[in-house]
Design a protein around this motif. Structure first.
Motif, PDB file in Angstrom:
ATOM      1  N   PRO A  19       0.849  -1.194   0.000  1.00 16.32           N
ATOM      2  CA  PRO A  19       0.000   0.000   0.000  1.00 16.32           C
ATOM      3  C   PRO A  19       0.890   1.253   0.000  1.00 16.32           C
ATOM      4  O   PRO A  19       1.721   1.433   0.887  1.00 16.32           O
ATOM      5  N   VAL A  20       0.751   2.069  -1.038  1.00 18.03           N
ATOM      6  CA  VAL A  20       1.521   3.315  -1.153  1.00 18.03           C
ATOM      7  C   VAL A  20       0.550   4.444  -1.424  1.00 18.03           C
ATOM      8  O   VAL A  20      -0.229   4.388  -2.377  1.00 18.03           O
ATOM      9  N   ASP A  21       0.615   5.466  -0.582  1.00 21.15           N
ATOM     10  CA  ASP A  21      -0.290   6.607  -0.666  1.00 21.15           C
ATOM     11  C   ASP A  21      -1.732   6.095  -0.690  1.00 21.15           C
ATOM     12  O   ASP A  21      -2.130   5.406   0.215  1.00 21.15           O
ATOM     13  N   SER A  22      -2.495   6.348  -1.709  1.00 19.91           N
ATOM     14  CA  SER A  22      -3.894   5.899  -1.695  1.00 19.91           C
ATOM     15  C   SER A  22      -4.138   4.683  -2.583  1.00 19.91           C
ATOM     16  O   SER A  22      -5.273   4.314  -2.830  1.00 19.91           O
ATOM     17  N   GLY A  23      -3.065   4.029  -3.045  1.00 22.94           N
ATOM     18  CA  GLY A  23      -3.220   2.858  -3.899  1.00 22.94           C
ATOM     19  C   GLY A  23      -2.361   1.705  -3.426  1.00 22.94           C
ATOM     20  O   GLY A  23      -1.873   1.700  -2.292  1.00 22.94           O
ATOM     21  N   SER A  24      -2.190   0.740  -4.294  1.00 22.77           N
ATOM     22  CA  SER A  24      -1.343  -0.416  -4.009  1.00 22.77           C
ATOM     23  C   SER A  24      -0.486  -0.702  -5.232  1.00 22.77           C
ATOM     24  O   SER A  24      -0.950  -0.557  -6.364  1.00 22.77           O
ATOM     25  N   ILE A  25       0.767  -1.118  -4.986  1.00 22.13           N
ATOM     26  CA  ILE A  25       1.687  -1.449  -6.071  1.00 22.13           C
ATOM     27  C   ILE A  25       2.239  -2.838  -5.803  1.00 22.13           C
ATOM     28  O   ILE A  25       2.674  -3.143  -4.700  1.00 22.13           O
ATOM     29  N   ARG A  26       2.233  -3.673  -6.842  1.00 21.91           N
ATOM     30  CA  ARG A  26       2.777  -5.025  -6.732  1.00 21.91           C
ATOM     31  C   ARG A  26       4.245  -4.989  -7.164  1.00 21.91           C
ATOM     32  O   ARG A  26       4.570  -4.532  -8.249  1.00 21.91           O
ATOM     33  N   PHE A  27       5.116  -5.482  -6.283  1.00 24.11           N
ATOM     34  CA  PHE A  27       6.547  -5.508  -6.545  1.00 24.11           C
ATOM     35  C   PHE A  27       7.076  -6.930  -6.424  1.00 24.11           C
ATOM     36  O   PHE A  27       6.557  -7.735  -5.658  1.00 24.11           O
ATOM     37  N   GLN A  67      16.468   8.824  -2.754  1.00 24.28           N
ATOM     38  CA  GLN A  67      17.058   9.281  -4.012  1.00 24.28           C
ATOM     39  C   GLN A  67      16.261   8.843  -5.245  1.00 24.28           C
ATOM     40  O   GLN A  67      16.515   9.289  -6.353  1.00 24.28           O
ATOM     41  N   TYR A  68      15.282   7.976  -5.035  1.00 27.58           N
ATOM     42  CA  TYR A  68      14.424   7.509  -6.124  1.00 27.58           C
ATOM     43  C   TYR A  68      13.006   8.061  -5.990  1.00 27.58           C
ATOM     44  O   TYR A  68      12.063   7.480  -6.510  1.00 27.58           O
ATOM     45  N   SER A  69      12.843   9.188  -5.331  1.00 24.65           N
ATOM     46  CA  SER A  69      11.511   9.739  -5.059  1.00 24.65           C
ATOM     47  C   SER A  69      10.746  10.045  -6.341  1.00 24.65           C
ATOM     48  O   SER A  69       9.519   9.991  -6.358  1.00 24.65           O
ATOM     49  N   TYR A  70      11.450  10.321  -7.424  1.00 22.32           N
ATOM     50  CA  TYR A  70      10.788  10.608  -8.699  1.00 22.32           C
ATOM     51  C   TYR A  70      10.002   9.393  -9.220  1.00 22.32           C
ATOM     52  O   TYR A  70       9.099   9.549 -10.048  1.00 22.32           O
ATOM     53  N   LEU A  71      10.323   8.190  -8.732  1.00 25.96           N
ATOM     54  CA  LEU A  71       9.601   6.984  -9.148  1.00 25.96           C
ATOM     55  C   LEU A  71       8.281   6.807  -8.403  1.00 25.96           C
ATOM     56  O   LEU A  71       7.468   5.965  -8.771  1.00 25.96           O
ATOM     57  N   LYS A  72       8.085   7.585  -7.340  1.00 22.09           N
ATOM     58  CA  LYS A  72       6.853   7.536  -6.535  1.00 22.09           C
ATOM     59  C   LYS A  72       6.550   6.129  -6.028  1.00 22.09           C
ATOM     60  O   LYS A  72       5.417   5.650  -6.104  1.00 22.09           O
ATOM     61  N   LEU A  73       7.601   5.473  -5.488  1.00 18.63           N
ATOM     62  CA  LEU A  73       7.466   4.115  -4.960  1.00 18.63           C
ATOM     63  C   LEU A  73       7.084   4.088  -3.485  1.00 18.63           C
ATOM     64  O   LEU A  73       6.700   3.050  -2.971  1.00 18.63           O
ATOM     65  N   GLY A  74       7.242   5.189  -2.799  1.00 22.69           N
ATOM     66  CA  GLY A  74       7.011   5.233  -1.361  1.00 22.69           C
ATOM     67  C   GLY A  74       8.329   5.403  -0.628  1.00 22.69           C
ATOM     68  O   GLY A  74       9.329   5.859  -1.193  1.00 22.69           O
ATOM     69  N   SER A  75       8.348   5.050   0.632  1.00 20.32           N
ATOM     70  CA  SER A  75       9.563   5.145   1.448  1.00 20.32           C
ATOM     71  C   SER A  75       9.887   3.768   2.010  1.00 20.32           C
ATOM     72  O   SER A  75       9.003   2.937   2.201  1.00 20.32           O
ATOM     73  N   LEU A  76      11.166   3.545   2.259  1.00 25.55           N
ATOM     74  CA  LEU A  76      11.637   2.240   2.710  1.00 25.55           C
ATOM     75  C   LEU A  76      12.670   2.447   3.797  1.00 25.55           C
ATOM     76  O   LEU A  76      13.632   3.192   3.606  1.00 25.55           O
TER      77      LEU A  76
END
Length: 107
Positions: A19-27, A67-76
């Motif tokens: 879950p990232v921001d208001s959606g979900s991303i499969r990785f 450093q990858y914030s432009y990808l909008k993946l979230g935070s880790l």
């Protein structure tokens, strides 16, 4: 916040829907312990196995995706949960128990 399902098994691959921001991303993930440098390394791939980020050294105290914030993946973040440990880096034996990997929204 979402805790990645990791263990201290070497060379593990796994898939998670985060879950990232208001959606979900499969990785897809590839996690390995580098014995020469003494650290865990993480690769993140999209659901089609296209590489997004490779070779992230797992260290505490920072947003590993900053450093990858432009990808909008979230935070880790790597979080030490066993406060009795003096070391701030996981060994090849205590990832997933004494240290957890936490994924959060973009910052």
């Amino acid at each position: 916040m979402y805790i990645l399902p990791v263990t201290s098994n070497p060379n593990q691959t796994f898939t998670s829907t985060i879950p990232v921001d208001s959606g979900s991303i499969r990785f897809n993930f590839f996690l390995r312990y580098n014995t020469e440098s003494g650290c865990w390394v993480l690769d993140i791939l999209d659901s089609s196995n296209n590489g997004l980020v490779s070779g992230i050294n797992l260290v505490t105290g920072v947003n590993l995706l900053e450093q990858y914030s432009y990808l909008k993946l979230g935070s880790l973040r790597l979080i030490k949960v066993d406060t009795s440990l003096t070391d701030d880096l996981p060994t090849e034996y205590n990832l997933g128990t004494s240290f957890v990997i936490v994924w959060g929204d973009t910052v």
